[in-house]
Design an enzyme around this catalytic site. Structure first.
Site, PDB file in Angstrom:
ATOM      1  N   ARG A  72       5.021  -1.603  -4.054  1.00  0.00           N
ATOM      2  CA  ARG A  72       4.384  -0.627  -3.177  1.00  0.00           C
ATOM      3  C   ARG A  72       3.926   0.566  -4.012  1.00  0.00           C
ATOM      4  O   ARG A  72       4.345   0.742  -5.147  1.00  0.00           O
ATOM      5  CB  ARG A  72       5.375  -0.128  -2.104  1.00  0.00           C
ATOM      6  CG  ARG A  72       5.777  -1.185  -1.074  1.00  0.00           C
ATOM      7  CD  ARG A  72       4.645  -1.503  -0.124  1.00  0.00           C
ATOM      8  NE  ARG A  72       5.013  -2.470   0.883  1.00  0.00           N
ATOM      9  CZ  ARG A  72       4.962  -3.806   0.709  1.00  0.00           C
ATOM     10  NH1 ARG A  72       4.552  -4.313  -0.445  1.00  0.00           N
ATOM     11  NH2 ARG A  72       5.288  -4.624   1.682  1.00  0.00           N
ATOM     12  N   ASP A  80       3.327  19.108  19.267  1.00  0.00           N
ATOM     13  CA  ASP A  80       4.190  17.944  19.090  1.00  0.00           C
ATOM     14  C   ASP A  80       4.992  17.768  20.381  1.00  0.00           C
ATOM     15  O   ASP A  80       5.434  18.755  20.976  1.00  0.00           O
ATOM     16  CB  ASP A  80       5.138  18.179  17.901  1.00  0.00           C
ATOM     17  CG  ASP A  80       5.706  16.892  17.344  1.00  0.00           C
ATOM     18  OD1 ASP A  80       5.452  16.597  16.156  1.00  0.00           O
ATOM     19  OD2 ASP A  80       6.419  16.173  18.083  1.00  0.00           O
ATOM     20  N   PHE A  94      -0.635   5.158   1.544  1.00  0.00           N
ATOM     21  CA  PHE A  94       0.240   4.086   1.087  1.00  0.00           C
ATOM     22  C   PHE A  94       1.663   4.535   1.449  1.00  0.00           C
ATOM     23  O   PHE A  94       1.865   5.009   2.556  1.00  0.00           O
ATOM     24  CB  PHE A  94      -0.072   3.750  -0.374  1.00  0.00           C
ATOM     25  CG  PHE A  94      -1.354   2.932  -0.454  1.00  0.00           C
ATOM     26  CD1 PHE A  94      -2.575   3.503  -0.079  1.00  0.00           C
ATOM     27  CD2 PHE A  94      -1.334   1.595  -0.776  1.00  0.00           C
ATOM     28  CE1 PHE A  94      -3.758   2.745  -0.050  1.00  0.00           C
ATOM     29  CE2 PHE A  94      -2.497   0.828  -0.761  1.00  0.00           C
ATOM     30  CZ  PHE A  94      -3.703   1.403  -0.395  1.00  0.00           C
ATOM     31  N   ASN A  95       2.656   4.392   0.602  1.00  0.00           N
ATOM     32  CA  ASN A  95       4.013   4.712   1.064  1.00  0.00           C
ATOM     33  C   ASN A  95       4.348   6.182   0.831  1.00  0.00           C
ATOM     34  O   ASN A  95       4.665   6.579  -0.294  1.00  0.00           O
ATOM     35  CB  ASN A  95       5.029   3.814   0.348  1.00  0.00           C
ATOM     36  CG  ASN A  95       4.945   2.387   0.837  1.00  0.00           C
ATOM     37  OD1 ASN A  95       3.886   1.758   0.775  1.00  0.00           O
ATOM     38  ND2 ASN A  95       6.041   1.866   1.339  1.00  0.00           N
ATOM     39  N   ASN A 147       0.125   4.670  22.930  1.00  0.00           N
ATOM     40  CA  ASN A 147       0.218   5.959  22.236  1.00  0.00           C
ATOM     41  C   ASN A 147      -0.810   6.081  21.112  1.00  0.00           C
ATOM     42  O   ASN A 147      -1.599   7.026  21.071  1.00  0.00           O
ATOM     43  CB  ASN A 147       1.622   6.169  21.669  1.00  0.00           C
ATOM     44  CG  ASN A 147       1.761   7.554  21.054  1.00  0.00           C
ATOM     45  OD1 ASN A 147       1.499   8.555  21.709  1.00  0.00           O
ATOM     46  ND2 ASN A 147       2.120   7.607  19.784  1.00  0.00           N
ATOM     47  N   GLY A 175       9.479  13.892  16.494  1.00  0.00           N
ATOM     48  CA  GLY A 175       9.420  15.057  15.613  1.00  0.00           C
ATOM     49  C   GLY A 175      10.677  15.910  15.717  1.00  0.00           C
ATOM     50  O   GLY A 175      11.508  15.726  16.617  1.00  0.00           O
ATOM     51  N   ILE A 211       5.118  13.650   7.747  1.00  0.00           N
ATOM     52  CA  ILE A 211       3.939  14.017   6.959  1.00  0.00           C
ATOM     53  C   ILE A 211       3.282  15.273   7.551  1.00  0.00           C
ATOM     54  O   ILE A 211       2.869  16.168   6.822  1.00  0.00           O
ATOM     55  CB  ILE A 211       2.943  12.838   6.859  1.00  0.00           C
ATOM     56  CG1 ILE A 211       3.661  11.592   6.294  1.00  0.00           C
ATOM     57  CG2 ILE A 211       1.758  13.207   5.970  1.00  0.00           C
ATOM     58  CD1 ILE A 211       2.830  10.331   6.254  1.00  0.00           C
ATOM     59  N   TYR A 263       0.573  -2.286  14.826  1.00  0.00           N
ATOM     60  CA  TYR A 263       0.509  -0.922  14.259  1.00  0.00           C
ATOM     61  C   TYR A 263      -0.793  -0.730  13.475  1.00  0.00           C
ATOM     62  O   TYR A 263      -1.565   0.208  13.724  1.00  0.00           O
ATOM     63  CB  TYR A 263       1.725  -0.676  13.359  1.00  0.00           C
ATOM     64  CG  TYR A 263       1.601   0.570  12.517  1.00  0.00           C
ATOM     65  CD1 TYR A 263       1.606   1.830  13.109  1.00  0.00           C
ATOM     66  CD2 TYR A 263       1.458   0.493  11.134  1.00  0.00           C
ATOM     67  CE1 TYR A 263       1.475   2.972  12.335  1.00  0.00           C
ATOM     68  CE2 TYR A 263       1.329   1.629  10.358  1.00  0.00           C
ATOM     69  CZ  TYR A 263       1.338   2.870  10.967  1.00  0.00           C
ATOM     70  OH  TYR A 263       1.197   4.004  10.202  1.00  0.00           O
ATOM     71  N   ILE A 300      18.038  -5.901  -0.135  1.00  0.00           N
ATOM     72  CA  ILE A 300      16.738  -6.064  -0.800  1.00  0.00           C
ATOM     73  C   ILE A 300      16.019  -7.200  -0.086  1.00  0.00           C
ATOM     74  O   ILE A 300      16.419  -8.369  -0.188  1.00  0.00           O
ATOM     75  CB  ILE A 300      16.916  -6.384  -2.296  1.00  0.00           C
ATOM     76  CG1 ILE A 300      17.681  -5.242  -2.986  1.00  0.00           C
ATOM     77  CG2 ILE A 300      15.557  -6.618  -2.957  1.00  0.00           C
ATOM     78  CD1 ILE A 300      17.993  -5.508  -4.450  1.00  0.00           C
TER      79      ILE A 300
HETATM   80  N1  UFG Z   1      12.824  -2.586   1.777  1.00  0.00           N
HETATM   81  C1  UFG Z   1      13.985  -3.240   1.416  1.00  0.00           C
HETATM   82  N2  UFG Z   1      15.140  -2.909   2.081  1.00  0.00           N
HETATM   83  C2  UFG Z   1      15.179  -1.966   3.058  1.00  0.00           C
HETATM   84  C3  UFG Z   1      13.980  -1.300   3.404  1.00  0.00           C
HETATM   85  C4  UFG Z   1      12.819  -1.644   2.745  1.00  0.00           C
HETATM   86  O1  UFG Z   1      14.010  -4.119   0.557  1.00  0.00           O
HETATM   87  O2  UFG Z   1      16.254  -1.716   3.613  1.00  0.00           O
HETATM   88  C5  UFG Z   1      11.590  -2.952   1.072  1.00  0.00           C
HETATM   89  C6  UFG Z   1      10.527  -3.504   1.996  1.00  0.00           C
HETATM   90  O3  UFG Z   1      10.707  -4.878   2.153  1.00  0.00           O
HETATM   91  C7  UFG Z   1       9.255  -3.125   1.240  1.00  0.00           C
HETATM   92  C8  UFG Z   1       9.621  -1.813   0.527  1.00  0.00           C
HETATM   93  O4  UFG Z   1      11.042  -1.765   0.526  1.00  0.00           O
HETATM   94  O5  UFG Z   1       8.978  -4.086   0.278  1.00  0.00           O
HETATM   95  C9  UFG Z   1       9.115  -0.593   1.245  1.00  0.00           C
HETATM   96  O6  UFG Z   1       9.519  -0.643   2.609  1.00  0.00           O
HETATM   97  P1  UFG Z   1       9.367   0.586   3.596  1.00  0.00           P
HETATM   98  O7  UFG Z   1       9.920   0.144   4.910  1.00  0.00           O
HETATM   99  O8  UFG Z   1       9.915   1.816   2.963  1.00  0.00           O
HETATM  100  O9  UFG Z   1       7.798   0.800   3.684  1.00  0.00           O
HETATM  101  P2  UFG Z   1       6.667  -0.255   4.111  1.00  0.00           P
HETATM  102  O10 UFG Z   1       5.933  -0.587   2.842  1.00  0.00           O
HETATM  103  O11 UFG Z   1       7.161  -1.382   4.904  1.00  0.00           O
HETATM  104  O12 UFG Z   1       5.872   0.623   5.147  1.00  0.00           O
HETATM  105  C10 UFG Z   1       4.972   1.578   4.790  1.00  0.00           C
HETATM  106  C11 UFG Z   1       4.856   2.629   5.871  1.00  0.00           C
HETATM  107  C12 UFG Z   1       4.281   2.033   7.119  1.00  0.00           C
HETATM  108  C13 UFG Z   1       2.991   1.333   6.781  1.00  0.00           C
HETATM  109  C14 UFG Z   1       3.244   0.301   5.730  1.00  0.00           C
HETATM  110  C15 UFG Z   1       1.998  -0.432   5.326  1.00  0.00           C
HETATM  111  O13 UFG Z   1       6.123   3.172   6.148  1.00  0.00           O
HETATM  112  O14 UFG Z   1       4.031   3.061   8.043  1.00  0.00           O
HETATM  113  O15 UFG Z   1       3.752   0.932   4.570  1.00  0.00           O
HETATM  114  O16 UFG Z   1       2.347  -1.689   4.838  1.00  0.00           O
HETATM  115  F1  UFG Z   1       2.474   0.719   7.855  1.00  0.00           F
END
Ligand code: UFG
Length: 330
Positions: free
Chosen positions: A221, A31, A169-170, A92, A36, A12, A141, A207
């Site tokens: 998400r 950094d 968010f994501n 950190n 990074g 980001i 976290y 999934i």
């Molecule tokens: N997912 C899968 N398979 C995978 C990876 C992810 O099904 O191999 C699903 C996860 O279960 C989730 C969705 O895809 O439902 C998104 O997962 P991500 O890991 O891409 O992202 P997150 O929502 O877990 O995480 C993000 C940020 C984090 C933050 C978090 C807050 O990356 O830094 O949202 O909940 F903390």
């Protein structure tokens, strides 16, 4: 403005540097390159490799470079690892942020923009998520981010540092020109993993959970484009000029997208099938997280440009096509 982007070689942060430069600001990057990528920062951007723990060096840098605003993206962000290695995160994300704030005080820099997360809300009782919902993280976290938010409120209260907190968010996608993008090592995020599965660089995507209380049983998400996130950071500058400022904004599109919908969109954008298999739920995943972005829209005039998931994924795909291995340095 002279803006020091801490963690500017990360995903980001590097996109924010580009947006700052496009808006005519002078961006400098600090950094330590633990996560990074040097290649994520253009050669004409001043770059300083330093640890935040080195307060004296950071303070000197702030003075020498006449920094007006510090943006802080340099946190560890693996939720699962934060559960197994909590001290790594407290040291950190909280400890080194305190060092950075001390260095700012030493140098007389009083404007700060902080990357927080929707993970500070834990498992919210109501959706979409508005800023004033109770914050009760369910992992270290999220806890570290909330701790820093509390510190920033205290500093604003006594007029020492004004700050803006953005709860992402994501974050998703890549710069429109395809020059920089998302490269984590290890990669855990859904969209890059789905693209890798589609192109055969990885095995079938798992999934995580198909029995959630959501329309198709998979998690919802809010995937927000990384350049849209970056633009909000610049839109908040005016507010930081006032003493005693602490402002917070949830940054998302407001549109929930399921895991299965992401896979369909990746297939449509890439033209490849995403091999996928059902797997158990991943521990700590809330069923649904999406933003109410009214506050950012009304107060900052922020309008996410990428409102449909396919346009966001198209930018991730463009970056992937020219950089299938990500950055060359790791
Ligand atoms: N997912 C899968 N398979 C995978 C990876 C992810 O099904 O191999 C699903 C996860 O279960 C989730 C969705 O895809 O439902 C998104 O997962 P991500 O890991 O891409 O992202 P997150 O929502 O877990 O995480 C993000 C940020 C984090 C933050 C978090 C807050 O990356 O830094 O949202 O909940 F903390």
């Amino acid at each position: 403005m002279n803006v020091l982007v801490v963690g500017g070689a990360g995903y980001i942060g590097s996109h924010c540097v580009k947006q700052l430069q496009a808006a005519g600001h002078h961006a400098l990057v600090l950094d330590n390159l633990v996560y990074g990528h040097r290649a994520a920062v253009s050669n004409d951007t001043p770059f300083f490799q330093e640890d935040l723990g080195n307060r004296a060096a950071v303070s000197q840098l702030l003075v020498d470079q006449k920094i007006d605003i510090v943006m802080h993206f340099a946190a560890y962000a693996y939720v699962g690892e934060s559960v197994t290695e909590p001290l790594k995160y407290y040291e950190n994300n909280t400890g080194n942020t305190i060092q950075l704030l001390l260095a700012m005080q030493d140098a007389g820099v009083d404007k700060f923009v902080f990357s927080s997360t929707c993970a500070t809300y834990g498992e919210p009782n109501t959706l979409p998520i508005v800023e004033n919902l109770p914050q009760s993280p369910i992992n270290p976290y999220g806890q570290t981010k909330l701790q820093v938010e509390a510190i920033l409120k205290d500093l604003a209260h006594v007029g020492k540092i004004s700050s803006a907190v953005f709860r992402y968010f994501n974050a998703a996608g890549a710069s429109e020109d395809g020059c920089i993008g998302e490269h984590h090592s290890p990669e855990t995020h859904l969209i890059p993993l789905a693209i890798d599965a589609a192109t055969g660089r990885r095995a079938a995507l798992k999934i995580f959970g198909t029995d959630y209380p959501t329309p198709d049983g998979t998690c919802l998400r809010d995937y927000v484009h990384v350049d849209d996130l970056s633009r909000a950071h610049i839109a908040v500058f005016d507010q930081l000029g006032k003493a005693n400022t602490f402002v917070d904004y949830n940054l998302g599109t407001g549109r929930p997208t399921s895991v299965k919908e992401i896979l369909t969109a990746v297939e449509k954008v890439t033209g490849f099938k995403v091999p996928a298999e059902d797997a158990p739920r991943r521990e700590g995943d809330p069923p649904s997280l999406y933003a109410d972005n009214t506050k950012a829209r009304t107060e900052l005039g922020w309008e996410p440009k990428y409102m449909d998931i396919e346009s966001t994924i198209a930018t991730a795909w463009k970056w992937h096509e020219s950089n299938p291995e990500g950055y060359a340095d790791q």
